[in-house]
Write an enzyme that holds these catalytic residues in place. Structure first.
Site, mmCIF file in Angstrom:
data_model
loop_
_atom_site.group_PDB
_atom_site.id
_atom_site.type_symbol
_atom_site.label_atom_id
_atom_site.label_comp_id
_atom_site.label_asym_id
_atom_site.label_seq_id
_atom_site.Cartn_x
_atom_site.Cartn_y
_atom_site.Cartn_z
ATOM 1 N N HIS A 1 -0.506 10.989 -2.214
ATOM 2 C CA HIS A 1 -1.809 10.629 -1.647
ATOM 3 C C HIS A 1 -2.685 11.837 -1.327
ATOM 4 C CE1 HIS A 1 -4.681 9.735 1.591
ATOM 5 N NE2 HIS A 1 -4.848 8.608 0.928
ATOM 6 N N HIS B 1 0.834 -1.202 0.000
ATOM 7 C CA HIS B 1 0.000 0.000 0.000
ATOM 8 C C HIS B 1 0.872 1.257 0.000
ATOM 9 C CE1 HIS B 1 -2.879 2.814 2.227
ATOM 10 N NE2 HIS B 1 -3.414 2.600 1.040
HETATM 11 O O1 G3P Z 1 -6.678 1.853 -2.624
HETATM 12 C C1 G3P Z 1 -6.848 1.500 -1.293
HETATM 13 C C2 G3P Z 1 -6.576 2.643 -0.363
HETATM 14 O O2 G3P Z 1 -5.348 3.198 -0.718
HETATM 15 C C3 G3P Z 1 -7.628 3.685 -0.361
HETATM 16 O O3 G3P Z 1 -7.460 4.631 0.654
HETATM 17 O O4 G3P Z 1 -6.803 6.814 1.531
HETATM 18 O O5 G3P Z 1 -5.143 4.983 1.484
HETATM 19 O O6 G3P Z 1 -5.852 6.066 -0.628
HETATM 20 P P1 G3P Z 1 -6.261 5.658 0.766
HETATM 21 CA CA CA Z 2 -4.716 4.814 -2.229
#
Ligand code: G3P
Ligand code: CA
Length: 267
Positions: free
Chosen positions: A73, A30
Site C-alpha cells: 500500500h 480491503h
Molecule cells: O480502493 C479503496 C481504498 O483502498 C483506497 O484507499 O488508501 O486504502 O488504498 P487506500
Molecule cells: Ca487500496
C-alpha cells in the site's frame, strides 16, 4: 498484448445469487483480511478466499526499481516492514528479504501481484467466485509502464472478466481504458461527486469514494455501482468485531463496501 481485445471471446462471469453474497451491500476484503492479518500479504488473501459470499478482494500494486509489480500500500517500506525508503528504489530481490510480521503466524513477505493471482486463481474463475480489485497506487510515484504490465498480466492469466482496475490517478485509468476497452474501471476519489465527474470523463464503470464522501443524494447515484472504502488500516491493533450499519450505507447509494474485517459480516 493482443490488438483485438475489444473483439475477444470473453469467458462468462456469473453474478452471485442473493443467497451467496451479502444481503444487499456487497462486501470486499480491503487489502485482504487486513484487520486480523497483515495487509496485502498472501496470508491476508488466503483468509479472504475462505469467506463464502465475499464479492471480492482489493489490493494495491506498485513497481520495484527493476520493474516488478508488487502488492503493497505505502510508497515507502517503513510502516509495514523493517525496511526503509521507497519501493521504487529497491529491486525485487531486496524486497523479498524483508519481513512483514504477522503476530503468531509466520512472518510474511511482500508478494508480487502474480503470486497473489496464482493464489486466488481457483476462486477467481469459479462460477460464483470472487472478483479482484487491483488499485494502481500511482498518484505519488508515477510508475511509468505499470498499466501495460498489469493489463498484460491479467490477460495472460485469463482473468479479465473478474478484475476491476482502480486508481486515484485519472490519467492512469485513461491508459488502462486505451489498453483494454472492455476493462472494468473504478474511479477512486475522496468525494463521490468527484468520482462521478471523473467517471463521465473517462467512460469508467464504477465510483469508488470514501464512505465519508457521500456528498450526492442517492437519487443522483441511481444506476451506478458505488463501492465505498473506509479510510484507515488497523492491523496490528486488536480485531474489533465491530459492525457497520450496512443498511445506512445502502440508503446513501452505496452498493459495495471495502472492509478490513469482512469475516465479521460473512464469516
Ligand atoms: O480502493 C479503496 C481504498 O483502498 C483506497 O484507499 O488508501 O486504502 O488504498 P487506500
Ligand atoms: Ca487500496
Amino acid at each position: 498484448m493482443s490488438t483485438s481485445l475489444s473483439q475477444r471471446q470473453l469467458p462468462v462471469r456469473k453474478e452471485k445469487s442473493e443467497e451467496s453474497r451479502g444481503k444487499t451491500v456487497k462486501i470486499w476484503a480491503h487489502r485482504g483480511c487486513s484487520q486480523r492479518y497483515p495487509e496485502n500479504t498472501l496470508l491476508a488473501f488466503e483468509k479472504a478466499m475462505e469467506i463464502q459470499g465475499l464479492e471480492g478482494i482489493e489490493l494495491d500494486i506498485q513497481l520495484t526499481k527493476d520493474g516488478h509489480m508488487v502488492v503493497i500500500h505505502d510508497e515507502r517500506l517503513d510502516r509495514t516492514t523493517e525496511g526503509t525508503g521507497f519501493v521504487k528504489d529497491a529491486c525485487l530481490k531486496e524486497l523479498k528479504k524483508l519481513h512483514i510480521y504477522a503476530g503468531e503466524n509466520a512472518a510474511q513477505e511482500i508478494p508480487t501481484i502474480e503470486e497473489v493471482i496464482d493464489l486466488l486463481m481457483p476462486r477467481l474463475k469459479q462460477g460464483e467466485g470472487i472478483r479482484l480489485n487491483i488499485e494502481l497506487k500511482n498518484s505519488v510515484c508515477p510508475y511509468l509502464g505499470m498499466e501495460e504490465k498489469i493489463v498484460e498480466l491479467v490477460h495472460k492469466k485469463g482473468i479479465e472478466q473478474w478484475v476491476v482496475y482502480s486508481s486515484f490517478y485519472a490519467l492512469s485509468l485513461e491508459r488502462v481504458r486505451k489498453l483494454d476497452p472492455l476493462a472494468e474501471i473504478g474511479v477512486l476519489d475522496g468525494r463521490v461527486s468527484d468520482c462521478l465527474y471523473k467517471l463521465k470523463g473517462l467512460g469508467a464503470d464504477a465510483l469508488h469514494p470514501s464512505w465519508r464522501g457521500m456528498d450526492l443524494s442517492p437519487d443522483r447515484l441511481k444506476g451506478y455501482t458505488v463501492r465505498a472504502y473506509l479510510s484507515g488500516h488497523l492491523y496490528p491493533e486488536k480485531p474489533t468485531g465491530a459492525r457497520l450499519d450496512l443498511d445506512m450505507l445502502e440508503k446513501q447509494g452505496i452498493t459495495d463496501v471495502f472492509l478490513n474485517e469482512p469475516e465479521v459480516y460473512l464469516g
